[in-house]
Scaffold this motif. Structure first.
Motif, PDB file in Angstrom:
ATOM      1  N   CYS A  71      51.650  45.767   4.591  1.00 17.86           N
ATOM      2  CA  CYS A  71      53.058  46.297   3.681  1.00 17.86           C
ATOM      3  C   CYS A  71      53.167  44.785   2.872  1.00 17.86           C
ATOM      4  N   GLU A  98      58.634  48.669  -4.855  1.00 17.40           N
ATOM      5  CA  GLU A  98      58.027  47.489  -4.303  1.00 17.40           C
ATOM      6  C   GLU A  98      58.517  46.579  -3.623  1.00 17.40           C
ATOM      7  N   ARG A 100      60.074  46.277  -2.182  1.00 15.18           N
ATOM      8  CA  ARG A 100      61.000  46.529  -0.174  1.00 15.18           C
ATOM      9  C   ARG A 100      59.537  46.414   0.866  1.00 15.18           C
ATOM     10  N   TYR A 101      58.560  46.099   0.172  1.00 14.18           N
ATOM     11  CA  TYR A 101      57.274  45.500   1.384  1.00 14.18           C
ATOM     12  C   TYR A 101      57.162  44.264   1.724  1.00 14.18           C
ATOM     13  N   SER A 378      53.045  63.517   0.817  1.00 18.89           N
ATOM     14  CA  SER A 378      52.578  62.968   0.101  1.00 18.89           C
ATOM     15  C   SER A 378      51.352  63.335  -0.830  1.00 18.89           C
ATOM     16  N   THR A 384      56.806  60.268  -3.029  1.00 17.79           N
ATOM     17  CA  THR A 384      57.479  59.065  -1.241  1.00 17.79           C
ATOM     18  C   THR A 384      57.046  57.688  -1.615  1.00 17.79           C
ATOM     19  N   PHE A 385      55.850  57.134  -1.959  1.00 20.01           N
ATOM     20  CA  PHE A 385      55.806  55.898  -2.162  1.00 20.01           C
ATOM     21  C   PHE A 385      55.517  55.431  -3.083  1.00 20.01           C
ATOM     22  N   ASN A 386      56.539  56.343  -4.633  1.00 12.54           N
ATOM     23  CA  ASN A 386      56.632  55.234  -5.659  1.00 12.54           C
ATOM     24  C   ASN A 386      57.900  55.536  -6.236  1.00 12.54           C
ATOM     25  N   LEU A 391      60.718  55.686  -0.581  1.00 14.54           N
ATOM     26  CA  LEU A 391      60.142  54.483   0.695  1.00 14.54           C
ATOM     27  C   LEU A 391      61.109  53.220   1.415  1.00 14.54           C
ATOM     28  N   TYR A 394      61.138  56.156   4.837  1.00 12.92           N
ATOM     29  CA  TYR A 394      59.814  55.705   5.490  1.00 12.92           C
ATOM     30  C   TYR A 394      59.543  54.445   5.951  1.00 12.92           C
ATOM     31  N   LEU A 395      60.076  52.833   4.893  1.00 14.75           N
ATOM     32  CA  LEU A 395      60.004  52.270   5.709  1.00 14.75           C
ATOM     33  C   LEU A 395      61.078  51.836   6.738  1.00 14.75           C
TER      34      LEU A 395
END
Length: 414
Positions: A71, A98, A100-101, A378, A384-386, A391, A394-395
């Motif tokens: 991640c 981003e 968040r990672y 996705s 889903t990831f941007n 995000l 999911y995380l």
């Protein structure tokens, strides 16, 4: 004698707070703006405070560390691509998502200390089905909208409703006190999926249902449940006008797209389903321009413009901010370097869940269906990831389910 209750300690209050936040997290994420991001941030701040004051460090096993490093590496691939291609306003806005990672690390160390938190998270998912059903009714029958969309979009409400259904049935053996709620939550969630009109949610629900049937049941029950799972979308298609309209529209658009010549698709193809294929083709053309590190996050529109100007792709592809597919979006924006890391981040936990499935089947099943859902969502959506809400969902779910499963596996292993 009357027993005197002992005063609650700070640790007990903290545990109750964490469990309450995990229960609330999925409850209204599709219906209240900033709900998911706010709870994610609060948990991150609590975890950061724990880390800063030198609180108890939970044991983190190899599989967990690998996922956390993947991640963080994915965040670094964002910075690398952005610096190479030029840092601008779009990249500054993307950083808000981003980051968040990186925030995941103290958050993970926090939830790792509360293994029972997974049960609260899954319980919240059961109740979320009713919240989304009420929101869907309000959108469609009170506001007279074509599709249920909640606070943001049908493409968020639909997938989250689909996940609530699968988490509910997966938690049947884990939450015996909620079984009557689960029996009602499943049709409520299915109805919300249908009203959302999200084709990504339709496909994701079918895929997750089949995986659930394959992993949860044994012997003769398995093929029977697979048939039941497949009968649900067929019944919905035949009986729900919104589902039939969305499916028929997609089939018609795609058939029309592939029946045309390349030149025809340049001037015709604004249909929402068909244009996705054109956007994916455009994304591959852009990927060839920068195959190693990509063209940078949120640079899709600029990247495809030259192919629009040269007549190689439909002009409609430039009317969107991303190619409506998370895999093409990552491949184009971060190149092969970012794509390999992304694939590891998404699928390494799946490998771990399946590898250790027999040691803790119920926790592994929850993790597998989560990844299956996001894998399918996705394909038709890059948000889903941007996007921050997706995000965050999911995380946090992945962090809670992975930490819960890893704890169970190692405890049973001795």
């Amino acid at each position: 004698m009357v027993a005197i209750a002992e005063p609650l300690t700070g640790a007990v209050w903290k545990e109750r707070l964490i469990h309450s936040l995990l229960f609330l997290f999925p409850l209204a994420g599709a219906c209240v703006q900033h709900w998911l991001g706010t709870i994610f941030s609060v948990l991150f701040l609590i975890g950061l405070w724990d880390w800063a004051r030198g609180g108890r460090r939970p044991r983190v096993h190899t599989a967990e560390r690998i996922w956390l490093w993947l991640c963080v590496a994915f965040l670094l691939s964002f910075f690398l691509s952005a610096v190479i291609n030029g840092w601008g306003e779009d990249q500054r806005h993307a950083l808000g998502v981003e980051i968040r990672y990186l925030a995941l690390v103290p958050l993970y160390l926090l939830v790792r200390q509360y293994p029972q938190g997974a049960l609260y998270l899954l319980s919240g998912s059961v109740f979320a089905a009713f919240v989304m059903a009420a929101q869907s009714y309000y959108d469609v029958f009170s506001l007279m909208k074509e599709r249920a969309e909640g606070a943001y979009s049908p493409n968020l409400l639909g997938p989250l409703a689909a996940l609530s259904v699968i988490f509910a049935v997966s938690a049947w053996g884990l939450l015996p006190r909620l079984r009557w709620m689960i029996l009602a939550a499943v049709p409520a969630g299915l109805w919300s999926v249908a009203m959302s009109g999200s084709r990504g949610a339709y496909f994701g629900l079918i895929a997750m249902g089949m995986v659930w049937a394959l992993l949860y049941f044994r012997r003769w029950q398995r093929p029977v449940m697979l048939v039941v799972v497949l009968l649900i979308p067929v019944t919905a298609y035949l009986s729900v006008g919104e589902v039939q309209q969305r499916v028929d529209g997609a089939v018609h658009d795609v058939a029309k797209y592939f029946s045309h010549t390349r030149s025809e698709n340049q001037t015709d193809g604004g249909e929402t389903a068909a244009i996705r294929f054109e956007m994916w083709r455009a994304a591959l053309l852009v990927f060839r321009d920068a195959p190693v590190f990509g063209i940078g996050a949120r640079n899709y529109t600029q990247g495809v413009q030259k192919y629009v100007d040269s007549g190689q792709v439909n002009p409609a592809v430039a009317h969107h901010g991303h190619p409506h597919d998370a895999y093409f979006d990552v491949l184009m924006s971060r190149g092969l370097v970012g794509f390999v890391i992304f694939a590891g981040m998404l699928f390494y936990p799946l490998y771990y869940f399946l590898k250790t499935f027999r040691q803790s089947p119920r926790s592994a099943l929850a993790g597998v269906v989560l990844i299956t859902g996001f894998t399918m969502f996705s394909i038709t959506d890059a948000s889903t990831f941007n996007k921050g809400n997706f995000l965050s969902f999911y995380l946090l779910f992945q962090a809670v389910l992975l930490s819960w499963h890893a704890g169970l596996v190692h405890r049973e292993a001795g």
